[in-house]
Design a protein around this motif. Sequence first.
Motif, PDB file in Angstrom:
ATOM      1  N   LEU A 127       0.848  -1.202   0.000  1.00  0.00           N
ATOM      2  CA  LEU A 127       0.000   0.000   0.000  1.00  0.00           C
ATOM      3  C   LEU A 127       0.881   1.250   0.000  1.00  0.00           C
ATOM      4  CD1 LEU A 127      -2.624  -1.088   2.682  1.00  0.00           C
ATOM      5  CD2 LEU A 127      -2.816  -1.256   0.195  1.00  0.00           C
ATOM      6  N   THR A 160      -1.325   5.962   2.907  1.00  0.00           N
ATOM      7  CA  THR A 160      -2.654   5.370   3.061  1.00  0.00           C
ATOM      8  C   THR A 160      -3.159   5.735   4.455  1.00  0.00           C
ATOM      9  OG1 THR A 160      -2.099   3.539   1.589  1.00  0.00           O
ATOM     10  CG2 THR A 160      -3.967   3.204   3.076  1.00  0.00           C
ATOM     11  N   THR A 181      -7.954   3.207   6.742  1.00  0.00           N
ATOM     12  CA  THR A 181      -7.947   2.363   5.548  1.00  0.00           C
ATOM     13  C   THR A 181      -7.015   1.170   5.750  1.00  0.00           C
ATOM     14  OG1 THR A 181      -8.514   4.213   4.101  1.00  0.00           O
ATOM     15  CG2 THR A 181      -7.432   2.321   3.066  1.00  0.00           C
ATOM     16  N   ARG A 182      -5.857   1.408   6.335  1.00  0.00           N
ATOM     17  CA  ARG A 182      -4.932   0.305   6.635  1.00  0.00           C
ATOM     18  C   ARG A 182      -5.563  -0.712   7.590  1.00  0.00           C
ATOM     19  NH1 ARG A 182       0.172   0.506   4.942  1.00  0.00           N
ATOM     20  NH2 ARG A 182       0.931   2.477   4.118  1.00  0.00           N
ATOM     21  N   ARG A 183      -6.274  -0.213   8.612  1.00  0.00           N
ATOM     22  CA  ARG A 183      -6.934  -1.126   9.558  1.00  0.00           C
ATOM     23  C   ARG A 183      -7.987  -1.975   8.860  1.00  0.00           C
ATOM     24  NH1 ARG A 183      -6.599   3.520  12.812  1.00  0.00           N
ATOM     25  NH2 ARG A 183      -8.798   4.011  12.497  1.00  0.00           N
ATOM     26  N   GLY A 196      -6.332  -4.543   6.697  1.00  0.00           N
ATOM     27  CA  GLY A 196      -5.754  -5.579   7.562  1.00  0.00           C
ATOM     28  C   GLY A 196      -6.807  -6.549   8.054  1.00  0.00           C
TER      29      GLY A 196
END
Length: 151
Positions: free
Chosen positions: A126, A130, A134-136, A139
């Motif tokens: 990514l 980011t 959004t990363r969470r 994930g």
Amino acid sequence: MALQKWLYRLARMYWKIRRPVTMGSRAIIRQDGNILLIRQTYVEGWYLPGGGVKRGESFQQAIIREVAEECGLEAVRPKLLQLYFSRNEGKIDHIALFEITEFSAIARAKTDAEIAELRFFALDDLPEDTSPATRRRIGEYAANQFRAERW
């Protein structure tokens, strides 16, 4: 673009004072193991596509509309993954996260002025900027574990 940034800042001030209740939909759009992210003109970073639910719309109708407007894609059978709650921007926000794996390109009369760029990225590659939320979500999606209730 400067006007959109200014309007976004003004909206955030309003939300902090009035604390409105809002609803939104976001989508994890997947193709060949990659995830579609968007970069908006009025805020820094990369995000999942989506936006607010309009009066009279369902969460699902909203994500179908938003994906068409922002990405030029016709979503087929969005699958609800999780419902979230957020107070991050001063408003009381409820967000539905959908998975979209079936879609086709559609012709648009004009491109969305809010979208600076959209691109597919590998789950493990990514962009640095980011957004944390959004990363969470990505994930959780990769682990197939949607336990969080807070966006």
